[in-house]
Design a protein around this motif. Structure first.
Motif, mmCIF file in Angstrom:
data_model
loop_
_atom_site.group_PDB
_atom_site.id
_atom_site.type_symbol
_atom_site.label_atom_id
_atom_site.label_comp_id
_atom_site.label_asym_id
_atom_site.label_seq_id
_atom_site.Cartn_x
_atom_site.Cartn_y
_atom_site.Cartn_z
ATOM 1 N N PHE A 5 54.694 63.020 49.215
ATOM 2 C CA PHE A 5 54.883 61.797 49.990
ATOM 3 C C PHE A 5 55.200 60.633 49.062
ATOM 4 N N ILE A 6 55.682 59.542 49.644
ATOM 5 C CA ILE A 6 55.847 58.277 48.927
ATOM 6 C C ILE A 6 54.686 57.385 49.349
ATOM 7 N N GLY A 7 53.928 56.884 48.371
ATOM 8 C CA GLY A 7 52.785 56.031 48.684
ATOM 9 C C GLY A 7 52.775 54.804 47.798
ATOM 10 N N ASN A 8 51.685 54.074 47.806
ATOM 11 C CA ASN A 8 51.537 52.942 46.899
ATOM 12 C C ASN A 8 50.070 52.765 46.538
ATOM 13 N N ARG A 9 49.778 51.829 45.646
ATOM 14 C CA ARG A 9 48.454 51.724 45.041
ATOM 15 C C ARG A 9 47.449 50.900 45.840
ATOM 16 N N SER A 10 47.789 50.506 47.071
ATOM 17 C CA SER A 10 46.835 49.717 47.848
ATOM 18 C C SER A 10 45.545 50.505 48.079
ATOM 19 N N SER A 11 44.400 49.864 47.819
ATOM 20 C CA SER A 11 43.107 50.527 48.016
ATOM 21 C C SER A 11 42.578 50.338 49.436
ATOM 22 N N GLY A 12 43.080 49.316 50.140
ATOM 23 C CA GLY A 12 42.557 48.981 51.464
ATOM 24 C C GLY A 12 41.360 48.046 51.434
ATOM 25 N N LYS A 13 40.865 47.731 50.233
ATOM 26 C CA LYS A 13 39.607 46.963 50.138
ATOM 27 C C LYS A 13 39.702 45.578 50.775
ATOM 28 N N MET A 14 40.842 44.909 50.610
ATOM 29 C CA MET A 14 40.974 43.555 51.173
ATOM 30 C C MET A 14 40.903 43.594 52.693
ATOM 31 N N GLY A 15 41.679 44.478 53.299
ATOM 32 C CA GLY A 15 41.683 44.576 54.758
ATOM 33 C C GLY A 15 40.334 45.013 55.314
ATOM 34 N N PHE A 16 39.680 45.976 54.636
ATOM 35 C CA PHE A 16 38.358 46.424 55.092
ATOM 36 C C PHE A 16 37.342 45.283 54.971
ATOM 37 N N ALA A 17 37.455 44.485 53.902
ATOM 38 C CA ALA A 17 36.528 43.355 53.731
ATOM 39 C C ALA A 17 36.730 42.328 54.841
ATOM 40 N N ILE A 18 37.982 42.111 55.240
ATOM 41 C CA ILE A 18 38.264 41.162 56.334
ATOM 42 C C ILE A 18 37.692 41.699 57.645
ATOM 43 N N ALA A 19 37.908 42.990 57.904
ATOM 44 C CA ALA A 19 37.387 43.594 59.137
ATOM 45 C C ALA A 19 35.862 43.491 59.180
ATOM 46 N N GLU A 20 35.228 43.779 58.050
ATOM 47 C CA GLU A 20 33.772 43.729 57.988
ATOM 48 C C GLU A 20 33.256 42.305 58.211
ATOM 49 N N ALA A 21 33.887 41.337 57.548
ATOM 50 C CA ALA A 21 33.451 39.939 57.676
ATOM 51 C C ALA A 21 33.644 39.437 59.104
ATOM 52 N N ALA A 22 34.757 39.835 59.743
ATOM 53 C CA ALA A 22 35.032 39.391 61.115
ATOM 54 C C ALA A 22 34.023 40.001 62.089
ATOM 55 N N ALA A 23 33.690 41.275 61.884
ATOM 56 C CA ALA A 23 32.709 41.925 62.761
ATOM 57 C C ALA A 23 31.338 41.267 62.596
ATOM 58 N N ARG A 24 30.996 40.929 61.361
ATOM 59 C CA ARG A 24 29.724 40.251 61.099
ATOM 60 C C ARG A 24 29.636 38.912 61.817
ATOM 61 N N LEU A 32 42.629 30.472 46.813
ATOM 62 C CA LEU A 32 41.290 31.058 46.967
ATOM 63 C C LEU A 32 41.050 32.019 45.796
ATOM 64 N N GLY A 33 39.861 31.972 45.230
ATOM 65 C CA GLY A 33 39.509 32.882 44.134
ATOM 66 C C GLY A 33 40.068 32.402 42.808
ATOM 67 N N PRO A 34 40.023 33.284 41.778
ATOM 68 C CA PRO A 34 39.622 34.694 41.812
ATOM 69 C C PRO A 34 38.154 34.868 42.210
ATOM 70 N N ALA A 35 37.927 35.852 43.057
ATOM 71 C CA ALA A 35 36.588 36.117 43.585
ATOM 72 C C ALA A 35 36.577 37.539 44.132
ATOM 73 N N PRO A 36 35.367 38.076 44.360
ATOM 74 C CA PRO A 36 35.293 39.394 45.006
ATOM 75 C C PRO A 36 35.998 39.367 46.366
ATOM 76 N N LYS A 37 36.620 40.481 46.733
ATOM 77 C CA LYS A 37 37.364 40.535 47.988
ATOM 78 C C LYS A 37 36.472 40.238 49.201
ATOM 79 N N THR A 38 35.179 40.595 49.094
ATOM 80 C CA THR A 38 34.263 40.322 50.211
ATOM 81 C C THR A 38 34.124 38.812 50.423
#
Ligand code: CTP
Ligand code: CA
Length: 218
Positions: free
Chosen positions: A27-46, A196-202
């Motif tokens: 497959f063709i992929g890329n190096r995105s870890s997903g951490k930024m989007g998951f951190a946004i989803a988590e913060a919004a749910a909180r 914004l930042g540099p700071a942890p993605k959370t």
């Protein structure tokens, strides 16, 4: 770190890379870890939002209280995101492949000649499609991965895709960006910008939600 409430709001967040299959094993992929989007989803749910997280192939746990839809390709991500509308906000944090193989070979491609040419075709632009959708969310937020002329390209995407905010990764800041736990963003909107930042993605996720809430029409 909890910030203003998002109770009663419905958010759709995309995260991670997409994988575009070449054949059953490649497959063709890329190096995105997903951490930024998951951190946004988590913060919004909180903060009380109902969150649908459309995730490409990543190795991350589902944040508490988040509805997760796993996808692989850009095409599948588009189907899931459009299918999750209507929403109050869409945050497109995924690193969507721009091109995918024109066709997926049914069997493993065998090594043959010295050169192999793959035909690639453009994928749907999910962010632009959400921004132009009849059920357009009140706020549409994109990301921009740039290595140079960050403001020029980020503002170009803001205009061209008709989105409300663009968060540009300040790549080149030590230890930030793809695959990292930290990031540095500059967020652009029509008549403003904020670094914004540099700071942890959370932490960035919460600061980004504060910016989004500040721009929410009353
Ligand atoms: N995006 C998308 N669908 C695509 C490509 C990108 O929804 N097929 C979204 C990304 O999720 C991100 C934003 O568009 O929120 C910008 O992605 P980026 O790759 O920086 O910009 P592109 O418009 O793809 O332009 P380029 O890669 O040429 O810089
Ligand atoms: Ca791109």
């Amino acid at each position: 770190m909890s910030g203003a409430s998002l109770a009663g709001r419905r958010l759709v967040v995309s995260a991670g890379p997409t994988f575009e299959d070449i054949d059953p094993v490649r497959f063709i992929g890329n190096r995105s870890s997903g951490k930024m989007g998951f951190a946004i989803a988590e913060a919004a749910a909180r903060r009380g939002a109902r969150v649908v997280l459309v995730a490409g192939p990543v190795a991350l746990a589902t944040p508490a209280g988040v509805e997760r839809i796993d996808v692989r390709s850009a095409r599948q991500m588009r189907e899931a995101v459009i299918g999750a509308l209507p929403a109050d906000a869409y945050i497109g944090a995924a690193a969507v492949a721009d091109y995918a193989p024109a066709q997926v070979a049914p069997g493993k491609i065998k090594k043959k000649d010295e050169q192999l040419t793959l035909e690639l075709v453009r994928t749907p632009d999910i962010l632009a499609e959400v921004a132009a959708h009849p059920q357009r969310p009140t706020l549409v937020v994109g990301f921009a991965a740039e290595t140079h002329d960050v403001e020029f390209y980020a503002r170009g995407k803001l205009e061209k895709k008709r989105v409300d905010l663009i968060a540009a990764n300040r790549v080149g800041v030590a230890g930030s960006g793809f695959e990292s736990d930290d990031n540095a963003l500059t967020v652009y909107w029509r008549d403003g910008a904020r670094a914004l930042g540099p700071a942890p993605k959370t932490q960035l996720a919460d600061e980004l939600l504060d910016l989004i809430l500040a721009r929410w029409p009353a």
